[in-house]
Motif scaffolding. Sequence first.
Motif, mmCIF file in Angstrom:
data_model
loop_
_atom_site.group_PDB
_atom_site.id
_atom_site.type_symbol
_atom_site.label_atom_id
_atom_site.label_comp_id
_atom_site.label_asym_id
_atom_site.label_seq_id
_atom_site.Cartn_x
_atom_site.Cartn_y
_atom_site.Cartn_z
ATOM 1 N N SER A 252 1.001 -1.184 0.030
ATOM 2 C CA SER A 252 0.139 0.036 -0.084
ATOM 3 C C SER A 252 0.606 1.146 0.015
ATOM 4 N N PRO A 253 0.404 2.236 -0.853
ATOM 5 C CA PRO A 253 1.248 3.438 -0.880
ATOM 6 C C PRO A 253 1.077 4.412 0.298
ATOM 7 N N LEU A 254 0.150 4.172 1.219
ATOM 8 C CA LEU A 254 -0.210 4.769 2.444
ATOM 9 C C LEU A 254 0.847 4.902 3.466
ATOM 10 N N VAL A 255 1.011 5.900 3.962
ATOM 11 C CA VAL A 255 2.009 6.110 5.120
ATOM 12 C C VAL A 255 1.342 6.044 6.488
ATOM 13 N N TRP A 256 2.045 5.662 7.704
ATOM 14 C CA TRP A 256 1.310 5.673 9.083
ATOM 15 C C TRP A 256 1.722 7.007 9.409
ATOM 16 N N PRO A 257 0.629 7.770 9.784
ATOM 17 C CA PRO A 257 0.905 9.110 10.169
ATOM 18 C C PRO A 257 1.374 9.478 11.748
ATOM 19 N N GLY A 258 1.309 8.547 12.508
ATOM 20 C CA GLY A 258 2.061 8.620 13.848
ATOM 21 C C GLY A 258 3.538 8.538 14.297
ATOM 22 N N SER A 259 3.925 8.331 15.131
ATOM 23 C CA SER A 259 5.159 8.449 15.502
ATOM 24 C C SER A 259 6.080 7.724 14.582
ATOM 25 N N PRO A 260 7.260 8.198 14.003
ATOM 26 C CA PRO A 260 7.961 7.192 13.250
ATOM 27 C C PRO A 260 9.134 6.194 14.009
ATOM 28 N N ASP A 261 9.019 6.349 15.317
ATOM 29 C CA ASP A 261 9.551 5.570 16.291
ATOM 30 C C ASP A 261 8.841 4.088 16.532
ATOM 31 N N TRP A 262 7.876 3.887 15.819
ATOM 32 C CA TRP A 262 6.983 2.598 16.007
ATOM 33 C C TRP A 262 7.742 1.353 15.576
ATOM 34 N N LYS A 263 8.708 1.645 14.637
ATOM 35 C CA LYS A 263 9.312 0.392 14.158
ATOM 36 C C LYS A 263 10.463 0.054 15.202
ATOM 37 N N LEU A 264 11.075 1.068 15.837
ATOM 38 C CA LEU A 264 11.893 0.780 16.867
ATOM 39 C C LEU A 264 11.378 0.316 18.093
ATOM 40 N N ASP A 265 10.236 0.678 18.339
ATOM 41 C CA ASP A 265 9.628 0.273 19.785
ATOM 42 C C ASP A 265 9.230 -1.049 19.774
ATOM 43 N N TYR A 266 8.470 -1.474 18.708
ATOM 44 C CA TYR A 266 7.706 -2.667 18.734
ATOM 45 C C TYR A 266 8.564 -4.102 19.256
ATOM 46 N N ALA A 267 8.068 -4.740 20.436
ATOM 47 C CA ALA A 267 8.822 -5.913 20.912
ATOM 48 C C ALA A 267 10.422 -5.668 20.807
ATOM 49 N N ASN A 268 10.836 -4.620 21.101
ATOM 50 C CA ASN A 268 12.476 -4.244 21.220
ATOM 51 C C ASN A 268 12.976 -4.423 22.594
ATOM 52 N N PRO A 269 13.676 -5.336 23.029
ATOM 53 C CA PRO A 269 13.897 -5.636 24.532
ATOM 54 C C PRO A 269 15.091 -4.561 24.706
ATOM 55 N N GLU A 270 15.807 -4.174 23.667
ATOM 56 C CA GLU A 270 16.806 -2.982 23.898
ATOM 57 C C GLU A 270 16.320 -1.690 24.364
ATOM 58 N N ARG A 271 14.902 -1.663 24.140
ATOM 59 C CA ARG A 271 14.170 -0.229 24.592
ATOM 60 C C ARG A 271 13.407 -0.407 25.804
ATOM 61 N N LEU A 272 13.596 -1.491 26.521
ATOM 62 C CA LEU A 272 12.890 -1.668 27.833
ATOM 63 C C LEU A 272 13.836 -1.877 28.946
ATOM 64 N N ASP A 273 13.623 -1.455 30.193
ATOM 65 C CA ASP A 273 14.424 -1.487 31.331
ATOM 66 C C ASP A 273 14.062 -2.777 31.937
ATOM 67 N N PRO A 274 15.018 -3.440 32.756
ATOM 68 C CA PRO A 274 14.979 -4.773 33.338
ATOM 69 C C PRO A 274 13.633 -4.891 34.041
ATOM 70 N N THR A 275 13.222 -3.785 34.943
ATOM 71 C CA THR A 275 11.678 -3.763 35.669
ATOM 72 C C THR A 275 10.601 -4.023 34.601
ATOM 73 N N ALA A 276 10.701 -3.485 33.468
ATOM 74 C CA ALA A 276 9.608 -3.599 32.458
ATOM 75 C C ALA A 276 9.908 -4.887 31.845
ATOM 76 N N LEU A 277 10.847 -5.449 31.599
ATOM 77 C CA LEU A 277 10.975 -6.705 31.106
ATOM 78 C C LEU A 277 10.512 -8.062 32.035
ATOM 79 N N ALA A 278 10.819 -7.678 33.180
ATOM 80 C CA ALA A 278 10.287 -8.616 34.159
ATOM 81 C C ALA A 278 8.814 -8.729 34.667
ATOM 82 N N GLY A 279 8.248 -7.428 34.155
ATOM 83 C CA GLY A 279 6.933 -7.489 34.405
ATOM 84 C C GLY A 279 6.029 -8.265 32.806
#
Length: 306
Positions: A252-279
């Motif tokens: 699709s030629p459509l572009v996501w209008p939200g934050s461009p960081d969504w590709k970095l954030d999704y299920a990325n353990p490098e962007r989670l602190d140990p407390t969040a990972l434990a939860g």
Amino acid sequence: MTAGQPPIAYMARTRAYYLALGYDNPYAWAHYDTVPFTPLGQALAATRLTLVTTAAPFQPGKGEQGPGAPYNAAAKFYQVYSGDTAAEHDLRIAHVAIDRQHTTMTDSGAWFPLPRLRTLAEQGEFLLAGRFHGFPTNRSQRQTLAVDAPELLARCRADGVQAALLVANCPVCHQSLALAARHLEANGIATVVLGCARDVVEHCGVPRLLFSDFPLGNAAGRPHDPAAQQQTLRLALDLLRQATAPRTTWQSPLVWPGSPDWKLDYANPERLDPTALAGLRREAEAARLTARQLRDDTLAPTFCSL
């Protein structure tokens, strides 16, 4: 991260995510070298088409299932292969592995486009079948291939269906519907998978894929954007008509209008602190145990366990 960068590699990302949570048995995703293909055998206007979704009906007695709700395994167990286009349905996507940070989960048109399909059918674009179908998501490929896909085929045949649009949500949803599409195509029903996890679907191997580079949960178009949803469906119908060989992917030629960081954030353990990972580990383990117990107590399959 920009919208022009490559899609998320969901198979690799989810493997790293679950390794970070302490699960050291990576999932083996479905893969086939050959792909069945059924050309559309008649004009689209004369084609009876159905909708297949991995969204689940809202079940008030089974806890939170709305936007932002925690994963609710109990709500994924219900009588599947249901639906009547004469009735309205509240279908939701409270899957554990959809993008919960960058999408709203408040517009079912992004994952269950039945009302818009009705409108297109009324305009003479195609013939809409009398039922839609809720397809179970299951990590067990054997269950999908031996039980769920044949049941879907039987119901499509009973309804005189000649083509199907299959709308996926979480990563395993994409695999389950890819397997379903393969089974339908091998038995004479043309399909288009609408998805956001390109690598999962193409790794499995399907005849036609309409890929939207959006956060998971928006395979039928951007939420609260009727024009984008209509464009997405028209692209899927064009792909149904125009594909001449299997493994045909349109983006699709459509572009996501939200934050461009969504590709970095999704299920990325490098962007989670140990407390969040434990939860997250506690949440994943609780969901796994609940799903196992429910599978022992009922014959209805779960919608998502990843």
